[in-house]
Design a protein around this motif. Structure first.
Motif, mmCIF file in Angstrom:
data_model
loop_
_atom_site.group_PDB
_atom_site.id
_atom_site.type_symbol
_atom_site.label_atom_id
_atom_site.label_comp_id
_atom_site.label_asym_id
_atom_site.label_seq_id
_atom_site.Cartn_x
_atom_site.Cartn_y
_atom_site.Cartn_z
ATOM 1 N N VAL A 169 -2.406 -1.612 -8.197
ATOM 2 C CA VAL A 169 -1.117 -1.188 -7.642
ATOM 3 C C VAL A 169 -1.131 -1.537 -6.154
ATOM 4 C CG1 VAL A 169 0.495 0.739 -7.447
ATOM 5 C CG2 VAL A 169 -1.169 0.690 -9.339
ATOM 6 N N ASP A 170 -0.470 -2.619 -5.786
ATOM 7 C CA ASP A 170 -0.720 -3.235 -4.475
ATOM 8 C C ASP A 170 0.372 -4.275 -4.240
ATOM 9 O OD1 ASP A 170 -1.876 -4.727 -2.325
ATOM 10 O OD2 ASP A 170 -3.906 -4.405 -3.071
ATOM 11 N N ALA A 171 0.863 -4.364 -3.012
ATOM 12 C CA ALA A 171 1.810 -5.448 -2.690
ATOM 13 C C ALA A 171 1.146 -6.812 -2.812
ATOM 14 C CB ALA A 171 2.367 -5.275 -1.282
ATOM 15 N N HIS A 172 -0.195 -6.812 -2.829
ATOM 16 C CA HIS A 172 -0.969 -8.059 -2.866
ATOM 17 C C HIS A 172 -1.839 -8.082 -4.117
ATOM 18 C CE1 HIS A 172 -0.195 -6.654 1.264
ATOM 19 N NE2 HIS A 172 0.264 -7.889 1.398
ATOM 20 N N THR A 173 -2.189 -9.286 -4.557
ATOM 21 C CA THR A 173 -3.011 -9.372 -5.762
ATOM 22 C C THR A 173 -4.503 -9.426 -5.446
ATOM 23 O OG1 THR A 173 -2.796 -11.778 -5.782
ATOM 24 C CG2 THR A 173 -1.214 -10.522 -7.106
ATOM 25 N N LEU A 190 -5.055 1.971 -5.937
ATOM 26 C CA LEU A 190 -3.778 2.181 -5.249
ATOM 27 C C LEU A 190 -3.896 1.768 -3.785
ATOM 28 C CD1 LEU A 190 -0.877 3.302 -4.982
ATOM 29 C CD2 LEU A 190 -1.896 5.582 -4.657
ATOM 30 N N ASP A 191 -3.368 0.593 -3.477
ATOM 31 C CA ASP A 191 -3.180 0.190 -2.076
ATOM 32 C C ASP A 191 -1.806 0.707 -1.696
ATOM 33 O OD1 ASP A 191 -2.310 -1.152 0.219
ATOM 34 O OD2 ASP A 191 -3.463 -2.948 -0.225
ATOM 35 N N VAL A 192 -1.747 1.625 -0.740
ATOM 36 C CA VAL A 192 -0.473 2.299 -0.468
ATOM 37 C C VAL A 192 0.576 1.352 0.130
ATOM 38 C CG1 VAL A 192 -1.478 4.608 -0.391
ATOM 39 C CG2 VAL A 192 -1.301 3.279 1.728
ATOM 40 N N ASP A 193 0.178 0.113 0.451
ATOM 41 C CA ASP A 193 1.192 -0.856 0.902
ATOM 42 C C ASP A 193 2.097 -1.322 -0.238
ATOM 43 O OD1 ASP A 193 0.002 -3.080 -0.412
ATOM 44 O OD2 ASP A 193 -0.968 -3.827 1.392
ATOM 45 N N VAL A 194 1.812 -0.855 -1.446
ATOM 46 C CA VAL A 194 2.717 -1.166 -2.567
ATOM 47 C C VAL A 194 4.113 -0.593 -2.315
ATOM 48 C CG1 VAL A 194 2.143 0.889 -3.949
ATOM 49 C CG2 VAL A 194 2.900 -1.223 -5.089
HETATM 50 MN MN LIG Z 1 -2.330 -4.802 -0.139
#
Ligand SMILES: [Mn+2]
Length: 274
Positions: free
Chosen positions: A109-113, A205-209
């Protein structure tokens, strides 16, 4: 009912993103989340900020990962919570739990892969290489001694939206499950759709999601994301559908002014708060 785990790992690792603001995220999360059982504060290796093998701060990162690996090998926990730190903070925990739960699925769960390798990474920042290392490719210090922890069919990307070209190619080539912003907003409960109920799952969980409108306190704010409420609904759906064996929370930069209730909404969805 608070989610029960064997150990909390507080890991203020920041060298993976080369952004020291992220170190404070670990202690801030430790204040927000009441402990369950043992809570270990893992010292982060310091060292010269040199680039080795195409990775910034590789020596320091390697030192911290080795320390984590020793601790997890010694304790052999069944369930872990990692409070990061950058996106490498829970790398070793995922590797450990994947070995303990062979049918574990992973929600990234992250804006990045984080699917770069030292060869494909435009920045040389190792926090963008974690998932690829879990899939068995990249630097041996990140992959660790036991080879691939996960396979691509067992991974679901959630909220990813800022991919480098090589990452897009990898995702499409492997046909990875990918729930994008539009789908999360339309129906957050669909996030688990193809996965059998009750299977063990890990939530990275990367909170930048979350869209930076809600949560700007991250290392890499990334526009066009789902709002925190939608992310929380998706997390709650994962929690309800699976047997959660591990959670890692990463890339929180509390020094940036923000509304803390957006973050606690996410933590509540995973039953990490009272
Ligand atoms: Mn990220």
């Amino acid at each position: 009912m608070v989610w029960q785990r064997d150990v909390d790992l507080v890991v203020p690792l920041w060298q993976g993103g080369d952004d020291v603001r992220i170190a404070a995220g670990a202690s801030a999360l430790a204040h927000l989340i009441p402990p369950s059982g043992n809570r270990l504060h893992v010292a982060v290796t310091d060292g010269p900020r040199t680039t080795i093998d195409g990775i910034r701060n590789l020596d320091a990162i390697h030192g911290t990962l080795k320390r984590l690996r020793n601790r997890l090998t010694r304790r052999d926990p069944h369930r872990t919570l990692t409070l990061g730190g950058d996106c490498l903070s829970d790398l070793v925990a995922v590797q450990h739990l994947a070995a303990r739960h062979p049918d574990m699925v992973l929600y990234w769960v992250d804006a990045h892969t984080d699917l770069n390798t030292p060869t494909t990474s435009p920045s040389g920042r190792a926090h963008g290489m974690g998932l690829r290392a879990l899939l068995g490719e990249g630097h041996p210090h990140l992959i660790g001694p036991n080879g691939p922890a996960m396979s691509t069919p067992a991974v679901t990307l959630v909220g990813s939206r800022d991919l480098d070209p090589a990452e897009t190619h990898y995702v499409r080539h492997h046909g990875m499950a990918w729930v994008d912003t539009v789908e999360i907003i339309a129906d957050p409960t669909r996030v688990t759709a193809p996965r059998p109920p009750g299977t063990p799952a890990y939530v990275h969980l990367d909170v930048d999601v979350c869209d930076p409108v809600d949560l700007p306190a991250v290392a890499v704010p990334t526009p066009d994301g789902p709002r925190a409420d939608s992310v929380a609904e998706a997390l709650a759906a994962i929690h309800a559908h699976h047997d959660i064996v591990g959670i890692g929370i990463c890339e929180y930069a509390p020094v940036v002014e923000h509304d803390e209730t957006r973050l606690t909404t996410l933590l509540s969805a995973l039953d990490l708060t009272d």
